[in-house]
Structure formats: C-alpha cells, structure tokens
Motif scaffolding. Structure first.
Motif, PDB file in Angstrom:
ATOM      1  N   LYS A   6       0.148  -6.376 -16.717  1.00  0.00           N
ATOM      2  CA  LYS A   6       1.070  -6.827 -15.683  1.00  0.00           C
ATOM      3  C   LYS A   6       1.687  -5.616 -15.016  1.00  0.00           C
ATOM      4  O   LYS A   6       2.040  -4.646 -15.684  1.00  0.00           O
ATOM      5  CB  LYS A   6       2.155  -7.726 -16.280  1.00  0.00           C
ATOM      6  N   VAL A   7       1.782  -5.657 -13.703  1.00  0.00           N
ATOM      7  CA  VAL A   7       2.403  -4.579 -12.947  1.00  0.00           C
ATOM      8  C   VAL A   7       3.554  -5.164 -12.133  1.00  0.00           C
ATOM      9  O   VAL A   7       3.451  -6.271 -11.607  1.00  0.00           O
ATOM     10  CB  VAL A   7       1.378  -3.864 -12.033  1.00  0.00           C
ATOM     11  N   VAL A   8       4.662  -4.436 -12.111  1.00  0.00           N
ATOM     12  CA  VAL A   8       5.808  -4.797 -11.278  1.00  0.00           C
ATOM     13  C   VAL A   8       5.966  -3.684 -10.252  1.00  0.00           C
ATOM     14  O   VAL A   8       5.917  -2.503 -10.595  1.00  0.00           O
ATOM     15  CB  VAL A   8       7.086  -4.963 -12.115  1.00  0.00           C
ATOM     16  N   TYR A   9       6.152  -4.062  -9.003  1.00  0.00           N
ATOM     17  CA  TYR A   9       6.223  -3.057  -7.949  1.00  0.00           C
ATOM     18  C   TYR A   9       7.234  -3.463  -6.878  1.00  0.00           C
ATOM     19  O   TYR A   9       7.672  -4.608  -6.800  1.00  0.00           O
ATOM     20  CB  TYR A   9       4.840  -2.850  -7.328  1.00  0.00           C
ATOM     21  N   THR A  10       7.628  -2.481  -6.079  1.00  0.00           N
ATOM     22  CA  THR A  10       8.529  -2.703  -4.954  1.00  0.00           C
ATOM     23  C   THR A  10       7.702  -2.742  -3.684  1.00  0.00           C
ATOM     24  O   THR A  10       6.837  -1.881  -3.478  1.00  0.00           O
ATOM     25  CB  THR A  10       9.564  -1.568  -4.859  1.00  0.00           C
ATOM     26  N   SER A  11       7.958  -3.721  -2.847  1.00  0.00           N
ATOM     27  CA  SER A  11       7.244  -3.831  -1.579  1.00  0.00           C
ATOM     28  C   SER A  11       8.226  -4.170  -0.467  1.00  0.00           C
ATOM     29  O   SER A  11       9.123  -4.997  -0.655  1.00  0.00           O
ATOM     30  CB  SER A  11       6.164  -4.921  -1.676  1.00  0.00           C
ATOM     31  N   VAL A  12       8.063  -3.523   0.675  1.00  0.00           N
ATOM     32  CA  VAL A  12       8.902  -3.814   1.841  1.00  0.00           C
ATOM     33  C   VAL A  12       8.177  -4.830   2.707  1.00  0.00           C
ATOM     34  O   VAL A  12       7.051  -4.601   3.135  1.00  0.00           O
ATOM     35  CB  VAL A  12       9.203  -2.532   2.641  1.00  0.00           C
ATOM     36  N   GLN A  13       8.832  -5.965   2.916  1.00  0.00           N
ATOM     37  CA  GLN A  13       8.237  -7.056   3.695  1.00  0.00           C
ATOM     38  C   GLN A  13       9.195  -7.461   4.810  1.00  0.00           C
ATOM     39  O   GLN A  13      10.405  -7.222   4.729  1.00  0.00           O
ATOM     40  CB  GLN A  13       7.976  -8.266   2.785  1.00  0.00           C
ATOM     41  N   GLU A  14       8.652  -8.125   5.831  1.00  0.00           N
ATOM     42  CA  GLU A  14       9.479  -8.581   6.939  1.00  0.00           C
ATOM     43  C   GLU A  14      10.174  -9.895   6.583  1.00  0.00           C
ATOM     44  O   GLU A  14       9.541 -10.829   6.098  1.00  0.00           O
ATOM     45  CB  GLU A  14       8.632  -8.773   8.199  1.00  0.00           C
TER      46      GLU A  14
END
Length: 202
Positions: A6-14
């Motif tokens: 499992k990977v947890v990540y930060t993503s910038v979305q609109e």
C-alpha cells in the motif's frame, strides 16, 4: 505468493466547486508491479485547506500529516494525527504543544521505525534559523513528551525541512538551503543519535 503493498501519497487536484487547487492524501494498493487507482483518504476536507506529507507508525494504525493553508501569500501549517479503525480513519486532530506551538508553523512529520521519535520542521522560537529540524520523544501512545532542536550542526540560519531517519544506519536525511550545496534546496545526510543529540557534519 506475492505480497500486496500500500502506498500513501500527496496529490494536488482541482477543486472545481471552489475554483482552487488543493493538496489531498490518497492511498492505493499494488501487487506484482501494478497499482490500483488511488482513493481519497477523508481527512475533513474544506475549501483552501491542504492535507499532505503523511507518516505512519510501523503497524500503520497511527498517521501524522501536515495541514496547511495559504492566505495572502502567507502559509500557516500544523501537524495533525488520525487513528485507523475498522471503519476508516478517525477525524484528524492537531497535535497539542509541544509539537504545534501558537504563533509558529510545524510541518513535514516523520515517525522513526521504532516509534520513539517524531521528526518535523518548524519555525518556532529557540531555533538556529528560519525552519529547523526538531524532534519529539514519544510515549507508547505516540504522545509527544519533549521537543528538542537538532542543533547547529544540522540546522543553519537558512531552512532545514523534510526530515527522515534511517534507523539501522543511524542516518538523518533532510533538505536544506543553508548548507553549502548545488544551490537552493539540496538533500543532506548526517549520522547521529537522538538520545545523545550528537550529529556528524552533514
């Protein structure tokens, strides 16, 4: 049999509803080199509030992450925690003092593998420069007991950020724009020990 990761990540979305771009935490499972589409980790989203840069206890039951907002070009940030239950993650709460301090910013947490220390970056009073690397000793319930500055071998008059620690080699990794490097933020390493609070030259 292959293991599921499992990977947890930060993503910038609109955020189209509010015409904003915001950072959010997502998690995805993977197996045999393929990763499924990430799913939002619900952390009490609100317009203009960013959530990211998560770290987890070894068992994956405790999460610390950064929550921040930007108003008129000024960023305010604090470290929040959440616990994993059978129904998902609990409502995040800000860490009390001595981690989050009134009038200063704390961000970019990292829990050591043994669960004994929480590393983070902060611009609080009592530091060496602007943002410094600090670490908090933790009790068995991951409550911060005492916060210590990593000192003027690690920290400079500039900014030190994004700390992590490799337990077996005793190496602290961080980024800095204060140590002499290639320019801007470079990645540095320093061997050392939290209990002794001694660090080799990065």
């Amino acid at each position: 049999a292959s293991e599921q990761a499992k990977v947890v990540y930060t993503s910038v979305q609109e955020d189209k509803t509010n015409d904003l771009f915001v950072a959010r935490l997502y998690e995805a499972s993977g197996q045999n080199g393929t990763v499924e589409k990430g799913k939002l980790i619900p952390t009490g989203e609100a317009p203009g509030i960013h959530n990211g840069m998560a770290t987890f206890s070894k068992e994956g039951k405790k999460m610390f992450f950064t929550r921040w907002m930007v108003n008129n070009g000024i960023t305010t940030a604090a470290i929040y925690s959440s616990d994993k239950t059978d129904t998902g993650w609990t409502k995040p709460v800000p860490l009390p003092a001595p981690v989050n301090m009134e009038g200063s910013n704390s961000a970019q947490p990292f829990i050591t593998t043994d669960g004994k220390y929480l590393l983070f970056s902060s611009d609080r009073e009592g530091g060496v420069g602007k943002y410094d690397i600090w670490y908090a000793s933790l009790d068995s319930s991951f409550n911060a007991l005492l916060v210590t500055n990593a000192g003027n071998i690690v920290n400079t008059a500039g900014n030190e950020v994004t700390p992590s620690y490799h337990q077996s080699s005793r190496i602290l990794l961080f980024s800095s724009n204060g140590h002499i490097g290639m320019g801007g933020y470079d990645v540095f390493s320093a061997k050392g020990d939290f209990q002794l609070s001694n660090w080799d030259k990065p």
